[in-house]
Structure formats: structure tokens, C-alpha cells
Motif scaffolding. Structure first.
Motif, PDB file in Angstrom:
ATOM      1  N   LEU A 212       1.297   4.256  -2.676  1.00 30.12           N
ATOM      2  CA  LEU A 212       1.307   5.792  -2.625  1.00 30.12           C
ATOM      3  C   LEU A 212       2.387   6.355  -2.991  1.00 30.12           C
ATOM      4  CD1 LEU A 212      -0.458   5.370   0.878  1.00 30.12           C
ATOM      5  CD2 LEU A 212      -1.415   6.322  -1.065  1.00 30.12           C
TER       6      LEU A 212
ATOM      7  N   LYS B 264      -3.203   8.185   4.178  1.00 31.37           N
ATOM      8  CA  LYS B 264      -3.748   8.720   2.866  1.00 31.37           C
ATOM      9  C   LYS B 264      -4.339   9.903   3.063  1.00 31.37           C
ATOM     10  CE  LYS B 264      -4.804   3.963   1.647  1.00 31.37           C
ATOM     11  NZ  LYS B 264      -5.944   2.917   1.535  1.00 31.37           N
TER      12      LYS B 264
ATOM     13  N   THR C  50       0.930  -1.166   0.004  1.00 27.55           N
ATOM     14  CA  THR C  50       0.027   0.093   0.079  1.00 27.55           C
ATOM     15  C   THR C  50       0.819   1.156   0.122  1.00 27.55           C
ATOM     16  OG1 THR C  50      -1.766  -1.090   1.139  1.00 27.55           O
ATOM     17  CG2 THR C  50      -1.903   1.136   1.351  1.00 27.55           C
TER      18      THR C  50
ATOM     19  N   LEU D  93      -3.069  11.960  -0.058  1.00 24.60           N
ATOM     20  CA  LEU D  93      -3.488  12.011  -1.163  1.00 24.60           C
ATOM     21  C   LEU D  93      -4.654  13.214  -1.557  1.00 24.60           C
ATOM     22  CD1 LEU D  93      -5.177   8.369  -1.058  1.00 24.60           C
ATOM     23  CD2 LEU D  93      -3.199   9.109  -2.468  1.00 24.60           C
TER      24      LEU D  93
END
Length: 369
Positions: free
Chosen positions: A293, A365, A289, A369
Motif C-alpha cells: 500500500l 484500505k 500488505t 485506496l
């Protein structure tokens, strides 16, 4: 206004030179209060084996009367269990109050003025503290983030004892038995392979004990065995090395409950294989993960990841430091090592259970993000 005796007392004039010069070891932060996700000290997120709990209860009995008696000075129950587990003689095992105790015994026995120690840099930061307290020089051999180091530099270091954390902490990189064999063949002193994280790795170096009498392999119950709170460790080595270490250890360096707990843990291989497999599964998922990213994640064979944060396309020491603070503001503790150029742009992230790591990833995140 009088000056208290406490204010004028200068204890430093009584302190040994080596102790006065040596900064203390800095452990990972232990938070106060609830609500924290603690991913900074590589503890196991699962409870120990039920057999461990039963062994402790059995040793205590109904009223705890056994605690009035001294434990086995040699920690015989644990030595015998570790010998059986590894297929060696009990004469090749020493037990300690955590593997840190064993490392301290090794420093006391095999280093000192005129007998330097050596280690990889970066590696476990307790090594130079122990050597400094023993008035021994610590020689540091550079290792890259990819786990590359010069074996000839180790051989030519002039050290009397060399510490090799395998897998490396804080990097998580594992060194193959072939690489360790190369070190043992070329280095003329004692080689300590600190296998604190070996249960999470693909290979270990215990088989090399049959070939190299100068090899010591140390183990801990704090990581894979979920017993960090009990402080149990041991080492495997040639009987002559163990005999030397027995000379410098405390008479009763491991209490009764720890001895039986460690022995019971080694006797429940199936239980621990299950939780180690789960930690590795979660570790690999978190690694994937973070990579997706855009983070750089080093290949880990431990119960933690060394990951380089990337925010808005930027990375580096400033980004890592800021992200460390951001996680702490959100009550997530990881470890940051800003004082070494190899580690300054990374965060070390212990692997918790699936729920903890899901919360961690969600917080990450929200920032990237």
C-alpha cells in the motif's frame, strides 16, 4: 461557604522530591465496552497453554484453601522452571510481578544519586520513570529507526546500568548477540538486555551470560506466553546480582497462582512454539500488505509492527496522528508516539489474530485506496 479539608490539603509538601518531579508512566489505553480491536499493548491474541489453566486449578484445589497460605517467598517453582528452561542454576534466576517489577528492582539496586542509568532513545518509556523515582539521572543514547546506535556513546556515558530492549520497543528492530557483546565488552556497568519480545526473534542473548557476569537478561510472560493479566516475569544473571536483587524485592512479590502458571507455561514449549509461529506468520503478511500500500514498515522481530502511514502520497507526523485518530474512530486501537522525532511519523501495531488483522487492513484500505 466553607472550604472542605480536601480542597485545602496540599499533599505535595509531604511528597519526596524525586516523586514530585517525575511524571507517571502512561500505559496503552484500555478501552471500555465491547467492539474494539485492541492492537495497542502487544498482548497475545491467543489463550495460554491448557497446562497453565490446569496448574492454576490444581493449585486452587476444590475450595481454594491454598490461598490462605503465603506463597514461596523466593518463587521457587518458577525459579526452578526458568533455570531448567534456560540451562542455568536456580541461583541465577529471580522472579517478579511482571518484568516491570524486575526492572524496578534493577533500578533500585544499581542506580540512584550519583549513579546514572542509560537507555536507548526511543525505547521502553518506563525506564526513565523508574530512574526518576529513584532520583537517578537517565542518560539517553540515540538510536535510529534502522536500529543504529553508537556503542562508544554507551561506554562513555558514565552510567552505572544500561537498559537495552532487544528487540527494541517500539521499533521492533533486533540487535544481534555480536552487537550486545560489543556493548558488554566496552561498557563498565551492569547491562540489562530486556528480552520481552525475544520469543518472536531469531536470536537471543542468554548464551552471553556464561561470559559476562555484569549481564542481566529479563523476560516476561505477558507477550509470547499470553499471561499479561497475571503479571509474571523473571531475570537471569550472575548469582551475586540475583542475591543483590533479592535484598530489594518485596518478601512475597509473586502470588501462588502466578508461580505455578509461569512454571507450567515454560513446560509447554510445543504449544507456545505453535502460537508464536502463527503470530509471526500473520505479522509478515500484514507487513507485506502495508508495504504494497506504499507504507514504510520497519523490519520487526517482535509481535508488533512499526509502520509509517502514507495517504495520497503524503507521510509524516501529521499523517500518522490523523490516521491514529481515524483508526480509533473505527474502534481500532494502535499506539502512537508523537513526542520523539524517530517515532512521530509511525504507528505501532500489535499483531492480533488473522481475523482482527483482516479487519484492520480493510479499514486501512478504505482510507488509502
Amino acid at each position: 461557604m466553607s472550604v472542605s479539608a480536601e480542597n485545602i490539603f496540599d499533599v505535595s509538601r509531604f511528597v519526596a522530591d524525586a516523586v514530585r518531579r517525575q511524571p507517571a508512566y502512561t500505559p496503552g489505553e484500555q478501552p471500555q465496552g465491547g467492539g474494539w480491536i485492541k492492537l495497542n499493548t502487544n498482548e497475545n491474541p491467543f489463550p495460554p497453554s491448557p497446562r497453565v489453566i490446569e496448574a492454576i486449578r490444581r493449585e486452587l484445589g476444590e475450595n481454594g484453601a491454598s490461598l490462605r497460605l503465603y506463597p514461596s517467598p523466593e518463587s521457587s517453582p518458577l525459579r526452578e522452571a526458568a533455570a531448567k528452561f534456560h540451562g542455568v542454576s536456580p541461583a541465577q534466576v529471580i522472579a517478579g510481578n511482571g518484568s516491570d517489577d524486575v526492572l524496578n528492582l534493577l533500578i533500585r539496586a544499581f542506580s540512584g544519586p550519583g549513579k546514572p542509568a542509560a537507555m536507548l532513545d526511543p525505547s521502553y518509556s518506563l525506564y526513565p520513570v523508574l530512574s526518576g523515582l529513584n532520583a537517578a539521572e537517565m542518560i539517553k543514547i540515540q538510536v535510529t529507526a534502522e536500529g543504529v546506535f553508537d556503542v562508544d556513546a554507551v561506554a562513555d556515558s558514565g552510567a552505572n546500568i544500561f537498559f537495552l530492549t532487544n528487540p527494541n520497543a517500539p521499533l521492533g528492530i533486533a540487535f544481534s548477540p555480536e552487537k550486545v557483546r560489543d556493548v558488554l565488552t566496552k561498557f563498565a556497568g551492569i547491562v540489562v538486555v530486556d528480552e520481552a519480545y525475544a520469543p518472536f526473534a531469531e536470536e537471543d542473548c542468554t548464551a552471553l551470560l556464561k561470559e559476562f557476569p555484569a549481564l542481566v537478561v529479563s523476560r516476561t510472560f505477558s507477550k509470547a506466553y499470553a499471561l499479561a493479566g497475571m503479571r509474571i516475569g523473571y531475570a537471569l544473571a550472575h548469582p551475586a546480582v540475583i542475591e543483590t536483587l533479592d535484598k530489594v524485592r518485596d518478601s512475597y512479590n509473586l502470588d501462588r497462582l502466578a508461580q505455578v502458571a509461569g512454571a507450567a507455561a515454560l513446560g509447554d514449549a510445543d504449544y507456545y512454539a505453535g502460537i508464536v509461529a502463527e503470530i509471526k506468520r500473520v505479522r509478515n503478511e500484514v507487513s507485506d500488505t502495508l508495504k504494497n500500500l506504499g507504507w514504510r514498515v520497519l523490519p520487526s522481530q517482535a509481535n508488533f509492527l512499526m509502520a509509517e502511514p502514507v495517504v495520497a502520497g503524503e507521510s509524516g507526523a501529521a499523517v500518522a496522528g490523523e490516521f491514529f485518530r481515524y483508526l480509533k474512530e473505527n474502534k481500532i486501537l494502535v499506539r502512537y508516539f508523537p513526542n520523539n522525532p524517530v517515532t512521530a511519523s509511525f504507528l505501532r501495531i500489535s499483531i492480533g489474530d488473522a481475523e482482527e488483522m483482516s479487519i484492520f487492513l480493510n479499514i486501512v484500505k478504505q482510507r488509502v485506496l
